[in-house]
Scaffold this active site. Structure first.
Site, short mmCIF file in Angstrom:
data_model
loop_
_atom_site.label_atom_id
_atom_site.label_comp_id
_atom_site.label_asym_id
_atom_site.label_seq_id
_atom_site.Cartn_x
_atom_site.Cartn_y
_atom_site.Cartn_z
N CYS A 163 0.55 -1.28 0.18
CA CYS A 163 -0.20 -0.20 0.03
C CYS A 163 0.67 1.31 -0.14
O CYS A 163 0.74 2.88 -0.02
CB CYS A 163 -0.96 -0.02 1.22
N1 COA Z 1 -20.44 -9.19 7.79
C1 COA Z 1 -20.31 -9.33 9.14
N2 COA Z 1 -19.89 -9.06 10.53
C2 COA Z 1 -18.15 -9.21 10.03
C3 COA Z 1 -17.95 -9.12 8.89
C4 COA Z 1 -19.09 -9.43 7.60
N3 COA Z 1 -18.06 -8.85 6.73
N4 COA Z 1 -16.96 -9.65 8.57
C5 COA Z 1 -16.69 -9.42 9.75
N5 COA Z 1 -17.38 -9.40 11.02
C6 COA Z 1 -17.72 -9.20 12.64
C7 COA Z 1 -16.72 -10.86 12.43
O1 COA Z 1 -16.94 -11.73 12.50
C8 COA Z 1 -17.00 -10.52 14.70
O2 COA Z 1 -18.31 -10.59 14.72
P1 COA Z 1 -17.90 -10.86 16.79
O3 COA Z 1 -17.54 -9.58 17.68
O4 COA Z 1 -18.60 -12.30 17.06
O5 COA Z 1 -16.40 -12.05 16.51
C9 COA Z 1 -16.98 -8.30 14.25
O6 COA Z 1 -17.53 -8.86 13.00
C10 COA Z 1 -15.81 -7.97 14.47
O7 COA Z 1 -15.05 -8.41 12.99
P2 COA Z 1 -13.33 -7.17 13.65
O8 COA Z 1 -13.10 -8.54 12.37
O9 COA Z 1 -12.77 -7.73 14.59
O10 COA Z 1 -13.49 -6.22 12.76
P3 COA Z 1 -13.15 -4.87 12.63
O11 COA Z 1 -14.39 -4.18 13.46
O12 COA Z 1 -11.81 -4.79 13.23
O13 COA Z 1 -13.31 -4.80 10.92
C11 COA Z 1 -12.02 -4.54 9.32
C12 COA Z 1 -12.78 -4.99 9.95
C13 COA Z 1 -10.93 -4.91 7.94
C14 COA Z 1 -12.41 -3.21 8.23
C15 COA Z 1 -11.11 -3.47 10.50
O14 COA Z 1 -10.03 -4.17 11.45
C16 COA Z 1 -9.57 -2.73 9.62
O15 COA Z 1 -10.39 -2.04 8.38
N6 COA Z 1 -8.52 -2.95 9.36
C17 COA Z 1 -7.49 -2.23 9.23
C18 COA Z 1 -7.70 -2.84 7.96
C19 COA Z 1 -6.39 -2.42 6.95
O16 COA Z 1 -5.88 -0.71 7.17
N7 COA Z 1 -6.04 -2.63 6.03
C20 COA Z 1 -4.48 -2.71 5.38
C21 COA Z 1 -4.66 -3.58 4.35
S1 COA Z 1 -3.60 -2.64 2.89
#
Ligand code: COA
Length: 380
Positions: A163
């Site tokens: 990225c």
């Molecule tokens: N739909 C519904 N629920 C979902 C889901 C989806 N598509 N994906 C995950 N969940 C649920 C999970 O199962 C979890 O449920 P639980 O609390 O019952 O276990 C809950 O949502 C939280 O999941 P989590 O993975 O902890 O979500 P989050 O709040 O961390 O958000 C991202 C996920 C990926 C959006 C976030 O972590 C993010 O953007 N992180 C930074 C990523 C980044 O910058 N990456 C760089 C890539 S180049």
């Protein structure tokens, strides 16, 4: 060719370009397709699920995606196959070696826009860097193909810093200018991320989008009146497995694992969020101090576009207050995460209204971990 002795050795951004694919997928469309895939999968495997041999898949949700990431839609090069529950991957005919590669094609479109904006011809440019995280092939370099398509006589090479590829590319281009080795360098970031995204993975299927950007970095001596002085660039990498893709040549050594999910994009999103926010905020503040720039005086932050919450926190730490949309514009709502192109799209779309002497920051962060800052000031 310009006589390099006339050059100033001061790098500037002369112009930028953007190519946006026509097709866009809304969260509603994406989730409908994903949930249909889940329904079919669970139905197909109902006996094994009932016997406790495999776990049933869980549906995705529009509300979660928007709340957790800020993403509402993403552009893609091929919408129908991505949304087809039987395919869930991009599809187009393979091109022959005599045709322009699809990644080069979109890179050329963005590059041409940047060149035309400031009336540059092929002979004005010395080098092309293809700085991107989703290269179409290892060689010949995408940069050399783009260079040839544009008719540039010079050199080109690819660089992949995930990225942060574009900011690493800008610093590399700026260093060529500073050293007097080039006067005009194109940094092209074509990102067809839809190929490496696992559209069947609930945790990440909503993240990425396709796009291409270009940044023309030049010596101040030949820059157009309207340009952005590059005040300083800083790069940082810290090894992490929290964003990883194991695709590569050596996969052939263990063919039984060829279809493993680890050959596509995998991340521990929450860990990334928690570790990268403080790392990037600290890096920006330290670099601002080194450059004697008051971070609170920054007129605009063009941050990497991965997660709206991350950007809110980073911008708050840098500016000392909650950033407005005007101070830290968002493009991930309509573009999704476009890997290295994200901060460049934000800069491209949201810099025209700034005044001479306004100072801003282009900043990227992502896999590696890798992070880059480019402090810029509008000339005039
Ligand atoms: N739909 C519904 N629920 C979902 C889901 C989806 N598509 N994906 C995950 N969940 C649920 C999970 O199962 C979890 O449920 P639980 O609390 O019952 O276990 C809950 O949502 C939280 O999941 P989590 O993975 O902890 O979500 P989050 O709040 O961390 O958000 C991202 C996920 C990926 C959006 C976030 O972590 C993010 O953007 N992180 C930074 C990523 C980044 O910058 N990456 C760089 C890539 S180049």
């Amino acid at each position: 060719m310009t006589d390099m002795t006339e050059m100033s050795g001061r790098p500037v951004i002369s112009a930028t370009g953007l190519f946006t694919p026509k097709d866009s997928i809304s969260n509603e469309e994406l989730v409908a397709s994903f949930n249909e895939y889940v329904r079919r999968y669970n139905q197909q495997h109902s006996d094994a699920i009932e016997a406790g041999e495999i776990t049933a898949l869980t549906e995705s949700s529009v509300e979660f995606i928007e709340k957790a990431s800020g993403i509402k839609a993403r552009h893609v090069m091929a919408k129908d196959p991505v949304l087809d529950p039987d395919i869930m991957s991009p599809r187009w005919p393979q091109r022959s070696n005599d045709e322009l590669s699809i990644l080069a094609e979109i890179g050329v479109k963005a590059a041409r826009q940047a060149l035309e904006k400031v009336g540059r011809k092929a002979e004005d440019v010395d080098a092309v860097l293809c700085a991107a995280s989703n290269m179409e092939r290892p060689y010949p370099a995408m940069a050399i193909e783009i260079q040839q398509a544009l008719g540039i006589d010079g050199f080109g090479f690819d660089m992949n810093v995930a990225c942060s590829s574009a900011t690493f590319g800008i610093q590399t281009a700026a260093d060529y200018i500073r050293a007097g080795n080039a006067k005009s360098v194109l940094v092209v970031s074509p990102e067809i991320t839809s190929g490496h995204l696992n559209w069947r993975d609930r945790d990440s299927h909503f993240i990425f989008g396709d796009v291409a950007t270009a940044v023309l970095v030049e010596d101040a001596a030949l820059a157009p009146a309207e340009h952005w002085d590059i005040l300083g660039t800083k790069l940082k990498t810290v090894f992490s497995n929290n964003i990883r893709n194991n695709f590569g040549f050596l996969n052939r050594a263990y063919p039984e694992e060829a279809e493993g999910a680890d050959k596509l994009f995998v991340q521990e999103g929450r860990k990334v969020f928690k570790e990268v926010v403080p790392m990037v905020a600290q890096m920006i503040l330290e670099e601002a101090e080194r450059l004697k720039i008051d971070p609170q005086s920054l007129r605009r932050l063009w941050l990497h576009q991965a997660n709206a919450g991350m950007n809110r926190l980073i911008a708050h730490r840098v500016l000392g207050h909650e950033a407005s949309d005007d101070e830290s514009p968002t493009v991930l709502d309509t573009y999704g995460n476009t890997s290295s192109a994200g901060s460049i799209i934000a800069f491209h779309l949201h810099n025209a209204d700034l005044q001479a002497e306004d100072t801003g920051l282009i900043c990227s962060f992502g896999a590696g971990y890798s992070a880059g800052t480019v402090f810029v000031r509008k000339a005039g």
